[in-house]
Design a protein around this motif. Structure first.
Motif, PDB file in Angstrom:
ATOM      1  N   UNK A  11       6.348   8.844  -9.382  1.00 14.49           N
ATOM      2  CA  UNK A  11       6.656   8.342 -10.718  1.00 14.49           C
ATOM      3  C   UNK A  11       5.468   8.395 -11.670  1.00 14.49           C
ATOM      4  N   UNK A  12       4.269   8.219 -11.157  1.00 13.91           N
ATOM      5  CA  UNK A  12       3.108   8.100 -12.042  1.00 13.91           C
ATOM      6  C   UNK A  12       2.358   9.411 -12.208  1.00 13.91           C
ATOM      7  N   UNK A  13       2.970  10.509 -11.747  1.00  8.59           N
ATOM      8  CA  UNK A  13       2.498  11.870 -12.033  1.00  8.59           C
ATOM      9  C   UNK A  13       1.097  12.138 -11.487  1.00  8.59           C
ATOM     10  N   UNK A  14       0.790  11.618 -10.302  1.00  9.79           N
ATOM     11  CA  UNK A  14      -0.526  11.797  -9.694  1.00  9.79           C
ATOM     12  C   UNK A  14      -0.455  12.745  -8.513  1.00  9.79           C
ATOM     13  N   UNK A  15      -1.622  13.297  -8.152  1.00 15.43           N
ATOM     14  CA  UNK A  15      -1.680  13.986  -6.879  1.00 15.43           C
ATOM     15  C   UNK A  15      -1.870  12.955  -5.772  1.00 15.43           C
ATOM     16  N   UNK A  16      -1.777  13.404  -4.529  1.00 19.17           N
ATOM     17  CA  UNK A  16      -1.774  12.479  -3.399  1.00 19.17           C
ATOM     18  C   UNK A  16      -3.054  11.658  -3.319  1.00 19.17           C
ATOM     19  N   UNK A  17      -4.211  12.300  -3.536  1.00 20.18           N
ATOM     20  CA  UNK A  17      -5.479  11.582  -3.415  1.00 20.18           C
ATOM     21  C   UNK A  17      -5.656  10.562  -4.528  1.00 20.18           C
ATOM     22  N   UNK A  18      -5.272  10.906  -5.743  1.00 20.40           N
ATOM     23  CA  UNK A  18      -5.372   9.957  -6.852  1.00 20.40           C
ATOM     24  C   UNK A  18      -4.510   8.728  -6.600  1.00 20.40           C
ATOM     25  N   UNK A  19      -3.331   8.940  -6.038  1.00 24.94           N
ATOM     26  CA  UNK A  19      -2.463   7.803  -5.730  1.00 24.94           C
ATOM     27  C   UNK A  19      -3.078   6.905  -4.668  1.00 24.94           C
ATOM     28  N   UNK A  20      -3.704   7.509  -3.648  1.00 22.55           N
ATOM     29  CA  UNK A  20      -4.360   6.708  -2.608  1.00 22.55           C
ATOM     30  C   UNK A  20      -5.538   5.933  -3.165  1.00 22.55           C
ATOM     31  N   UNK A  22       0.832  -1.211   0.000  1.00 21.70           N
ATOM     32  CA  UNK A  22       0.000   0.000   0.000  1.00 21.70           C
ATOM     33  C   UNK A  22       0.865   1.260   0.000  1.00 21.70           C
ATOM     34  N   UNK A  23       1.865   1.271   0.874  1.00 21.26           N
ATOM     35  CA  UNK A  23       2.724   2.453   0.993  1.00 21.26           C
ATOM     36  C   UNK A  23       3.528   2.668  -0.281  1.00 21.26           C
ATOM     37  N   UNK A  24       4.069   1.579  -0.843  1.00 20.01           N
ATOM     38  CA  UNK A  24       4.843   1.702  -2.081  1.00 20.01           C
ATOM     39  C   UNK A  24       3.981   2.247  -3.216  1.00 20.01           C
ATOM     40  N   UNK A  25       2.712   1.839  -3.257  1.00 24.14           N
ATOM     41  CA  UNK A  25       1.795   2.362  -4.279  1.00 24.14           C
ATOM     42  C   UNK A  25       1.634   3.867  -4.146  1.00 24.14           C
ATOM     43  N   UNK A  48      -9.774  -9.483  -5.327  1.00 32.74           N
ATOM     44  CA  UNK A  48     -10.315  -9.129  -4.028  1.00 32.74           C
ATOM     45  C   UNK A  48     -11.242  -7.927  -4.186  1.00 32.74           C
ATOM     46  N   UNK A  49     -12.410  -7.988  -3.558  1.00 29.62           N
ATOM     47  CA  UNK A  49     -13.336  -6.864  -3.626  1.00 29.62           C
ATOM     48  C   UNK A  49     -12.817  -5.668  -2.831  1.00 29.62           C
ATOM     49  N   UNK A  50     -12.140  -5.939  -1.737  1.00 32.94           N
ATOM     50  CA  UNK A  50     -11.627  -4.845  -0.919  1.00 32.94           C
ATOM     51  C   UNK A  50     -10.261  -5.168  -0.358  1.00 32.94           C
ATOM     52  N   UNK A  51      -9.352  -4.250  -0.480  1.00 36.15           N
ATOM     53  CA  UNK A  51      -8.049  -4.332   0.183  1.00 36.15           C
ATOM     54  C   UNK A  51      -8.006  -3.127   1.102  1.00 36.15           C
ATOM     55  N   UNK A  52      -8.155  -3.364   2.391  1.00 36.26           N
ATOM     56  CA  UNK A  52      -8.529  -2.294   3.311  1.00 36.26           C
ATOM     57  C   UNK A  52      -7.351  -1.442   3.757  1.00 36.26           C
ATOM     58  N   UNK A  53      -6.790  -0.707   2.813  1.00 34.47           N
ATOM     59  CA  UNK A  53      -5.718   0.234   3.143  1.00 34.47           C
ATOM     60  C   UNK A  53      -6.285   1.430   3.890  1.00 34.47           C
ATOM     61  N   UNK A  54      -5.395   2.243   4.424  1.00 32.22           N
ATOM     62  CA  UNK A  54      -5.781   3.486   5.088  1.00 32.22           C
ATOM     63  C   UNK A  54      -4.678   4.502   4.865  1.00 32.22           C
ATOM     64  N   UNK A  55      -4.365   4.745   3.596  1.00 35.57           N
ATOM     65  CA  UNK A  55      -3.253   5.617   3.225  1.00 35.57           C
ATOM     66  C   UNK A  55      -3.582   7.066   3.583  1.00 35.57           C
TER      67      UNK A  55
END
Length: 613
Positions: A530-539, A520-523, A577-584
């Protein structure tokens, strides 16, 4: 810095020092008034050099916690002050994830000195255990649920000591004020959130936990034998009194007062009692360790060293990904507006597979075993490790940095270990008006920890010791993460702080999620860096976890199914998986503003503070 703001801040600090002279301070290791004044002077000096001077941001998994942090930041508090206030609230409103009965890792960036310090608040095992901690009377390893719901799973609650030690080094506002929000919410009540209700209502989880079997915890969480309803005003007078005592008597009170005896009694009253004693609790100290940092392109990635996994896995994943994608054109795939091209997606998966294999084999408590931390993120080792890129159908195995870097193989020092850690965790990120930062991941381990309730404090105790290998030997050889007296179990927690090419603060991030925290953190890092996103889009990106023989792909969010199909077509063993319950929870310090993210899989928010006027 504006002259008006200097005067306002100086006036505030003068009044604050006057208050602190008459206020009880943090614990038995009180900072002197001179130290407090010195820290405040450093904060003022640093503020004038910070490009976002006077602005601050906080993000965490619950609005009440974020508001507590926001109030501290508005008063001119340090990021450490705000983190303590926020986490004290989280322990009340989010007891399924973390709290006073657990521990965590707090990464602190001090702008004045340019250093990043890590406070290891990991729980320790009782002095009386041995490697067979989770063996039953028949000499066989316990199943996970039995171990989880036993007193044997409880390590020394360590977060309050972590509060005290970090505050002693960095705190600005008075210690006694940091627990007021939590005390008031506990006394007046807080509305039960959908997430708390959902976990209490989950029949499978309820069937496994003992939370509703104990009279006191059942009365708190299941009044009239019914899970707390959404919006129910849940008071907790014992927690309110606990906050008052910590605020007025200091962190040492938690360890040296009567509460340690109450914790011992609770652990020994479990159906399967544990060995934790008040003596173990009184002996606990958080450990300050150097952050572990590695390069990624023009950035420096710093995270928590062992017994946590972040300092090894985050630089390693990003370093391997960089090597796998070197020379490739960056472009988003035709079917996605989020993930990059398929080659980059597969590079991310393969980098995870190698990093997880090394982490599973080598990472443990460095006070007990040798962990080749620096070697695992050494560029020469990563160059060689990148050549181990396994095919999609192969099972990845650990590398040998000793053989590659020193011509001295080390891989056979330990048995092979793939122990899991479970997702009962929270993460918060904070940057204060002076440019100091905290990335803090805290936990009670599984949902609601061990389910053992300390009635005198109104909190659950952790089951952190199940992060040890329940089978301590493999083929007769001890694994690195085997249980031992006073040892800290391995963790996946990855509180991370990123610095730019000028060595200036750029990003603060982390996530809960058991061993998936690493992915999750690496994503979140690759999404921004690297993928040119803002913070929320990456989360918001689908979570992809590549550990061992399979790749878990979250298909219940946009682009998840496309990613799953891409990886299946490439030959990977994909589990949808329907849900991977991250909390980034992420903060990015852009050139002229903060950018924040609160993972929409949880209930958090982002708060922005502007003290420039």
């Amino acid at each position: 810095m504006r002259f008006k703001h200097v005067l306002m801040t100086a006036s505030f600090l003068t009044a604050l020092v006057a208050c602190q002279i008459n206020e009880p301070h943090s614990d038995s290791k009180n900072a002197s008034d001179e130290q407090v004044i010195s820290r405040e002077a450093n904060a003022l000096a640093t503020e004038s050099n910070w490009r976002l001077s006077g602005q601050a941001m906080a993000t965490a998994a619950n609005p009440h916690a974020v508001k507590a942090a926001e109030a501290v930041l508005k008063r001119g508090g340090h990021a450490v002050d705000a983190a303590i206030a926020a986490h004290a609230v989280l322990g009340l409103v989010e007891p399924q994830s973390s709290g006073i009965g657990g521990g965590g890792f707090m990464m602190v960036y001090d702008r004045n000195s340019g250093t990043t310090r890590m406070y290891d608040g990991r729980e320790t095992a009782p002095a009386a255990i041995d490697e067979n901690l989770f063996f039953n009377d028949a000499g066989e390893p316990m199943d996970y649920v039995t171990a989880w719901q036993s007193g044997r799973s409880v390590g020394v609650p360590s977060i309050v000591r972590t509060y005290g030690q970090a505050y002693e080094d960095f705190g600005i506002v008075e210690w006694s004020s940091l627990f007021g929000a939590a005390e008031k919410l506990a006394s007046d009540g807080f509305p039960v959130s959908p997430r708390l209700n959902g976990l209490l209502s989950n029949e499978r989880l309820r069937g496994a936990m003992n939370l509703d079997d104990n009279t006191a915890s059942a009365a708190y969480f299941y009044p009239d034998n019914t899970p707390l309803e959404v919006g129910y005003n849940r008071t907790n007078p014992a927690y309110a009194e606990l906050m008052k005592n910590i605020a007025t008597k200091g962190a040492d009170w938690f360890y040296e007062g009567p509460l340690s005896d109450a914790i011992e009694k609770a652990v020994k009253s479990a159906e399967i009692p544990g060995a934790l004693t008040a003596k173990d609790i009184r002996a606990y100290e958080a450990v300050e360790r150097n952050a572990l940092c590695g390069p990624y392109k023009t950035y420096k990635i710093c995270s928590a060293p062992p017994p946590s996994s972040g300092g090894i896995t985050q630089p390693m994943i990003l370093g391997l990904y960089e090597r796998f994608t070197e020379g490739m054109d960056f472009s988003t795939s035709d079917h996605s507006n989020s993930f990059p091209s398929d080659t980059h997606l597969k590079a991310f998966v393969d980098a995870q597979r190698l990093a997880y294999a090394d982490r599973d084999h080598y990472v443990a408590d460095t006070d007990f075993v040798t962990v080749p931390s620096e070697d695992l993120i050494n560029p020469k080792y990563l160059d060689a490790r990148a050549n181990d890129r396994f095919s999609a159908s192969q099972s990845p195995t650990a590398g040998d940095p000793g053989a590659i870097l020193h011509n001295k193989p080390i891989i056979d020092m330990w048995g092979r270990d793939t122990s899991d850690d479970k997702p009962g965790t929270t993460h918060l990120s904070i940057v204060d008006i002076y440019g100091n930062a905290v990335s803090m991941t805290a936990t009670v381990e599984s949902p609601f920890g061990s389910s053992i309730w300390v009635e005198e404090g109104g909190f659950v105790l952790n089951n952190e010791l199940t992060d040890f290998a329940r089978t301590p030997r493999i083929n007769g050889k001890l694994v690195a993460n085997a249980p031992a007296p006073n040892k800290r179990p391995r963790s996946s927690m990855s509180p991370t702080i990123v610095f730019d090419a000028n060595d200036d603060l750029f990003m603060v991030t982390g996530s809960p999620g058991g061993n998936s925290i690493i992915a999750y953190t690496a994503k979140s890092l690759l999404g921004v860096l690297d993928w040119q996103m803002d913070a929320q889009a990456a989360a918001n990106l689908p979570n992809i976890i590549a550990r061992g023989d399979s790749v878990n792909v979250e298909i219940g969010v946009p682009d998840g199914q496309n990613a799953a199909t891409t990886l299946k077509d490439a030959g990977y063993n994909v589990r949808e998986r329907e849900g991977e319950n991250s909390g980034i929870h992420t903060i990015v310090a852009r050139s002229d503003h903060f950018e924040g993210a609160a993972d929409n899989r949880r209930e958090g928010i982002v708060a922005t503070v502007d003290n420039r006027e």
